[in-house]
Design a protein around this motif. Sequence first.
Motif, short mmCIF file in Angstrom:
data_model
loop_
_atom_site.label_atom_id
_atom_site.label_comp_id
_atom_site.label_asym_id
_atom_site.label_seq_id
_atom_site.Cartn_x
_atom_site.Cartn_y
_atom_site.Cartn_z
N ASP A 1 -11.65 1.60 1.32
CA ASP A 1 -11.11 1.17 0.82
C ASP A 1 -10.58 -0.59 0.97
O ASP A 1 -9.32 -0.61 1.63
CB ASP A 1 -10.13 1.67 -0.08
CG ASP A 1 -9.34 1.36 -1.55
OD1 ASP A 1 -9.66 0.23 -1.64
OD2 ASP A 1 -9.50 2.18 -2.58
N VAL A 2 -11.23 -1.47 0.45
CA VAL A 2 -11.22 -2.95 0.90
C VAL A 2 -9.63 -2.78 0.56
O VAL A 2 -8.75 -3.84 1.42
CB VAL A 2 -12.02 -3.40 -0.26
CG1 VAL A 2 -11.58 -5.08 -0.03
CG2 VAL A 2 -13.47 -3.45 0.52
N ARG A 3 -9.16 -3.15 -0.75
CA ARG A 3 -7.79 -3.01 -1.65
C ARG A 3 -6.57 -2.62 0.17
O ARG A 3 -5.82 -3.33 0.03
CB ARG A 3 -7.76 -3.18 -2.61
CG ARG A 3 -8.49 -2.99 -3.82
CD ARG A 3 -8.10 -2.17 -4.80
NE ARG A 3 -8.50 -1.08 -4.56
CZ ARG A 3 -8.77 -0.15 -5.57
NH1 ARG A 3 -8.90 -0.74 -7.08
NH2 ARG A 3 -9.63 1.28 -5.18
N GLN A 4 -7.52 -1.14 0.78
CA GLN A 4 -6.27 -1.02 1.32
C GLN A 4 -6.30 -1.15 3.02
O GLN A 4 -5.57 -1.00 3.42
CB GLN A 4 -6.84 0.70 1.67
CG GLN A 4 -6.76 1.77 0.07
CD GLN A 4 -4.91 1.79 0.04
OE1 GLN A 4 -4.06 1.29 1.24
NE2 GLN A 4 -4.75 2.14 -0.89
N LEU A 5 -7.56 -2.46 3.30
CA LEU A 5 -7.10 -3.10 4.09
C LEU A 5 -6.67 -3.67 4.10
O LEU A 5 -5.78 -4.14 4.80
CB LEU A 5 -9.36 -3.31 4.77
CG LEU A 5 -10.17 -1.70 5.13
CD1 LEU A 5 -11.48 -1.96 5.16
CD2 LEU A 5 -9.80 -1.30 6.23
N ILE A 6 -6.43 -4.54 3.07
CA ILE A 6 -5.86 -5.76 3.01
C ILE A 6 -4.95 -5.25 2.92
O ILE A 6 -3.82 -6.42 3.13
CB ILE A 6 -5.88 -6.06 1.40
CG1 ILE A 6 -7.79 -7.31 2.31
CG2 ILE A 6 -5.11 -7.38 1.21
CD1 ILE A 6 -8.52 -7.90 0.21
N ALA A 7 -3.90 -4.58 1.97
CA ALA A 7 -2.13 -3.77 2.24
C ALA A 7 -2.12 -3.39 4.18
O ALA A 7 -1.12 -3.89 4.54
CB ALA A 7 -2.17 -2.66 1.24
N GLN A 8 -2.74 -2.77 4.94
CA GLN A 8 -2.65 -3.38 5.79
C GLN A 8 -2.82 -4.17 7.14
O GLN A 8 -1.60 -3.94 8.02
CB GLN A 8 -3.77 -1.98 6.91
CG GLN A 8 -3.68 -0.98 5.43
CD GLN A 8 -4.83 0.55 6.27
OE1 GLN A 8 -5.69 0.88 6.97
NE2 GLN A 8 -5.13 1.61 5.78
N ALA A 9 -3.43 -4.79 6.66
CA ALA A 9 -3.43 -6.00 7.15
C ALA A 9 -2.08 -6.97 6.62
O ALA A 9 -1.40 -7.67 8.23
CB ALA A 9 -4.65 -7.43 6.61
N ALA A 10 -1.60 -6.94 5.88
CA ALA A 10 -0.41 -7.76 5.96
C ALA A 10 0.86 -7.01 6.25
O ALA A 10 1.62 -7.46 6.34
CB ALA A 10 -0.23 -7.38 4.00
#
Length: 132
Positions: free
Chosen positions: A20-29
């Motif tokens: 899930d790209v939204r989860q990837l963005i959250a993980q990167a943050a």
Amino acid sequence: MKIRPQYHLRSGPQGLQAWDVRQLIAQAAALGLQPHWVALAEITELGQRYWFTDPGDEPTPRAVAEHLKLVEAADTQYPILLDAEGRLMDGMHRCVKRLSQGHSHVLALRFPDTPAPDFVGIAADDLPYEEE
């Protein structure tokens, strides 16, 4: 910024892997990853078939035009996401926009360890695409 539900997909030994790209963005943050410039020449997916990979999913002029709209709308101030090996996980439209504008680099966040997929063995059409 609100992001539509979307997934990074790869084949795997247990079937399709989906992040899930939204989860990837959250993980990167959460990891505090800092953007850095990456040469577009290092994005191997730019030289591979990336869109129109499913049977019957042909690059008709209409389909290409739809991707062109997404490329034009892409905000290249947001970094692309790369896995630990440097493979693209999100941001092809941004890469294409930078490339078409004559740039040689794109802003990127690279995971030190590739996150585990959110889904394994589920067909792309069966993934949850509803807005939250």
